[in-house]
Structures are given as structure tokens and as C-alpha cells.
Design a protein around this motif. Structure first.
Motif, PDB file in Angstrom:
ATOM      1  N   LEU A 193     -39.174  21.966  30.758  1.00 21.95           N
ATOM      2  CA  LEU A 193     -39.864  20.680  30.887  1.00 21.95           C
ATOM      3  C   LEU A 193     -41.120  20.626  30.019  1.00 21.95           C
ATOM      4  O   LEU A 193     -41.452  19.575  29.469  1.00 21.95           O
ATOM      5  CB  LEU A 193     -40.224  20.419  32.346  1.00 21.95           C
ATOM      6  N   GLU A 194     -41.822  21.733  29.899  1.00 20.86           N
ATOM      7  CA  GLU A 194     -43.004  21.770  29.036  1.00 20.86           C
ATOM      8  C   GLU A 194     -42.632  21.471  27.595  1.00 20.86           C
ATOM      9  O   GLU A 194     -43.347  20.751  26.882  1.00 20.86           O
ATOM     10  CB  GLU A 194     -43.682  23.138  29.138  1.00 20.86           C
ATOM     11  N   VAL A 195     -41.516  22.017  27.149  1.00 19.37           N
ATOM     12  CA  VAL A 195     -41.035  21.726  25.790  1.00 19.37           C
ATOM     13  C   VAL A 195     -40.723  20.237  25.661  1.00 19.37           C
ATOM     14  O   VAL A 195     -41.094  19.586  24.674  1.00 19.37           O
ATOM     15  CB  VAL A 195     -39.790  22.574  25.458  1.00 19.37           C
ATOM     16  N   GLY A 196     -40.074  19.674  26.659  1.00 16.10           N
ATOM     17  CA  GLY A 196     -39.720  18.254  26.618  1.00 16.10           C
ATOM     18  C   GLY A 196     -40.937  17.356  26.602  1.00 16.10           C
ATOM     19  O   GLY A 196     -40.989  16.374  25.840  1.00 16.10           O
ATOM     20  N   ARG A 197     -41.924  17.651  27.427  1.00 15.43           N
ATOM     21  CA  ARG A 197     -43.148  16.838  27.447  1.00 15.43           C
ATOM     22  C   ARG A 197     -43.844  16.862  26.096  1.00 15.43           C
ATOM     23  O   ARG A 197     -44.309  15.832  25.594  1.00 15.43           O
ATOM     24  CB  ARG A 197     -44.103  17.348  28.524  1.00 15.43           C
ATOM     25  N   SER A 198     -43.933  18.039  25.511  1.00 12.15           N
ATOM     26  CA  SER A 198     -44.582  18.168  24.204  1.00 12.15           C
ATOM     27  C   SER A 198     -43.849  17.354  23.141  1.00 12.15           C
ATOM     28  O   SER A 198     -44.471  16.646  22.333  1.00 12.15           O
ATOM     29  CB  SER A 198     -44.631  19.647  23.808  1.00 12.15           C
ATOM     30  N   ARG A 199     -42.532  17.444  23.157  1.00  9.43           N
ATOM     31  CA  ARG A 199     -41.745  16.678  22.185  1.00  9.43           C
ATOM     32  C   ARG A 199     -41.893  15.175  22.417  1.00  9.43           C
ATOM     33  O   ARG A 199     -41.970  14.392  21.459  1.00  9.43           O
ATOM     34  CB  ARG A 199     -40.268  17.078  22.287  1.00  9.43           C
TER      35      ARG A 199
END
Length: 258
Positions: A108-114
Motif C-alpha cells: 500500500l505504501e508503494v501504491g500511495r506514493s505512485r
């Protein structure tokens, strides 16, 4: 080299790839896999599929055909890095709202950043939760999507039941998943690529081979297209169909809550 597929989802709850694990242990093992690979997950998808996963995901969202009207809501489960959610928002001209749900906080952290980099935060929200216990009211969403995630859910029947519950009447279920290759020569080539090349590519890119050995093995244990379609029907969905991509390397399953 590969083991026989399960015929239904019940055996997946204690199947960690080709290993049998104790009831209740699979989820923590799978979580560890995705914490390890989250930062390179999308790169590895490109390398493992030769970029084909992008075409399959495009085809999935084209089949969904999200409307360009405000108020339409989709739930993308196991969608941590945002690949499907971003496509849905773009296809709707940013009218749709997508809830990205994943049990793994690193993904989810990767998704939020993207999403922040794409300026899509207003069209998305991110929820850390279990596909087997969705934290939403009945009849909430117009669509439920899950791409390459359902085989990692220990209790697949429970997840399908939850998908049915949170969909509105008239809502659509779409699942993109690796499946059973139905072309004689391709299946042998794919077998060699999967078991010999992918774990070694994983080791070179992420420093970890074991997570990719699990992912390859889990594909072989997952029910084939016909058996998975039967599971979707048993969950209550109607007009259940599937479409093979790339000779059955992947398949898109569709069902409706009517």
C-alpha cells in the motif's frame, strides 16, 4: 516438476506453494513474501511476464468499461501498488472512485506514493484489510476487481462470498489470475521459464529467490479456469464466464451479482 493443481479452493488454505503448512499459517508466510518484494514488485512483473501483464490488465479494465459518471465506485482487492486502480480512474476520465484494499502495508505504501506522483489521490483511498473480512457495508460497490491476488488468499471461498456481499445488485466481479496453459508446446516452455528462470531473476533483482519460487508454485496449485468458474458460481454470482489470455497463462473471470 510441477505438482497437480487443486480442483477447488479448499486445499489452498494450507498450500504455501508446494509446501503444506498448518491451518492459519499461510497468511503470515504470504505477508512476508510481499513485504520482501514490494519495492520491486512492478519491475518483477515486467520481467516475469515480458511486459504482458500490462496488456492483460489493460484488457481487464477495458472489459470492466467503467462509466464516466461521478458516484461510481470500485473496490480493487490485493491491489496495493495501484496498477488496476489507476487504470480504472483513467478509463473513467477520473469520474470513478476506487478503494484500493490490501492486507500488506508495504504494498500500500508503494501504491500511495505512485498515486501521489500521478495526482490521483483524490480519486483513490487506500485501506489495509483482509479480503476475507472486508470492512464495508453490504451493497457498497459497483465493481470488485482483483488481479493476481486471489491465489494468495487462504480461504478463497470466503473472499468470494465477501466480494458478493459488498457488491450492489447489478455489480460486477472481475478476477485476473494466472491459470492453466492450454497449448501443448507453450506449456512446456512456460514450465521451464517459470521454475528455472523466474526465481533466479528474482534473486538478481531483489536479492530474494524464495518469494518467487513460492509465487510460481502457487500458480500451479491454483484451480484451473473451469474449476475456478464453478467456485465463483457457488458464491452466488451469475453469468460467470472466463477468457484466456496468452494461451491460458492468464485468465479473466467475470461474474455478476443479479
Amino acid at each position: 516438476m510441477s505438482e497437480q493443481r487443486t480442483t477447488g479452493g479448499e486445499a489452498m488454505s494450507t498450500s504455501y506453494g508446494f509446501r503444506q503448512v498448518a491451518e492459519g499459517d499461510k497468511q503470515s508466510l504470504v505477508d512476508t513474501v510481499f513485504h520482501k518484494v514490494a519495492g520491486r514488485y512492478d519491475l518483477m512483473n515486467d520481467l516475469m511476464s515480458g511486459g504482458l501483464h500490462r496488456l492483460w490488465k489493460d484488457a481487464m479494465v477495458a472489459a470492466l468499461n467503467p462509466p464516466k459518471r461521478p458516484g461510481w465506485r470500485a473496490l480493487d482487492v490485493a491491489g496495493g501498488t495501484g496498477d488496476i486502480a489507476f487504470r480504472i480512474v483513467d478509463a473513467s476520465d477520473r469520474a470513478a472512485h476506487v478503494t484500493v484494499l490490501d492486507i500488506n502495508g508495504s504494498m500500500l505504501e508503494v501504491g500511495r506514493s505512485r498515486a501521489e506522483k500521478r495526482g490521483l489521490i483524490g480519486s483513490l483511498d487506500f485501506v489495509e484489510a483482509n479480503a476475507q473480512e472486508l470492512p464495508f457495508e453490504d451493497d457498497t460497490f459497483d465493481a470488485y476487481t482483483i488481479a493476481f491476488g486471489i491465489r494468495n488468499v487462504p480461504e478463497i471461498e470466503t473472499a468470494l462470498g465477501e466480494a458478493y456481499r459488498v457488491l450492489k445488485t447489478g455489480g460486477r466481479f472481475l478476477c485476473l489470475e494466472f491459470s492453466e496453459v492450454d497449448m501443448p508446446i507453450l506449456d512446456r516452455v512456460y514450465e521451464q521459464w517459470s521454475f528455472k528462470a523466474i526465481p533466479q531473476i528474482g534473486r538478481m533483482v531483489t536479492g530474494e529467490a524464495e518469494p518467487y519460487s513460492y509465487l510460481v508454485e502457487s500458480i500451479r496449485k491454483f484451480p484451473n479456469q473451469t474449476n475456478f468458474a464453478s467456485m465463483i458460481s457457488r458464491a452466488g454470482f451469475e453469468r460467470v464466464t472466463f477468457r484466456n489470455y496468452s494461451g491460458g497463462i492468464a485468465a479473466l473471470h467475470s461474474g455478476w451479482k443479479l
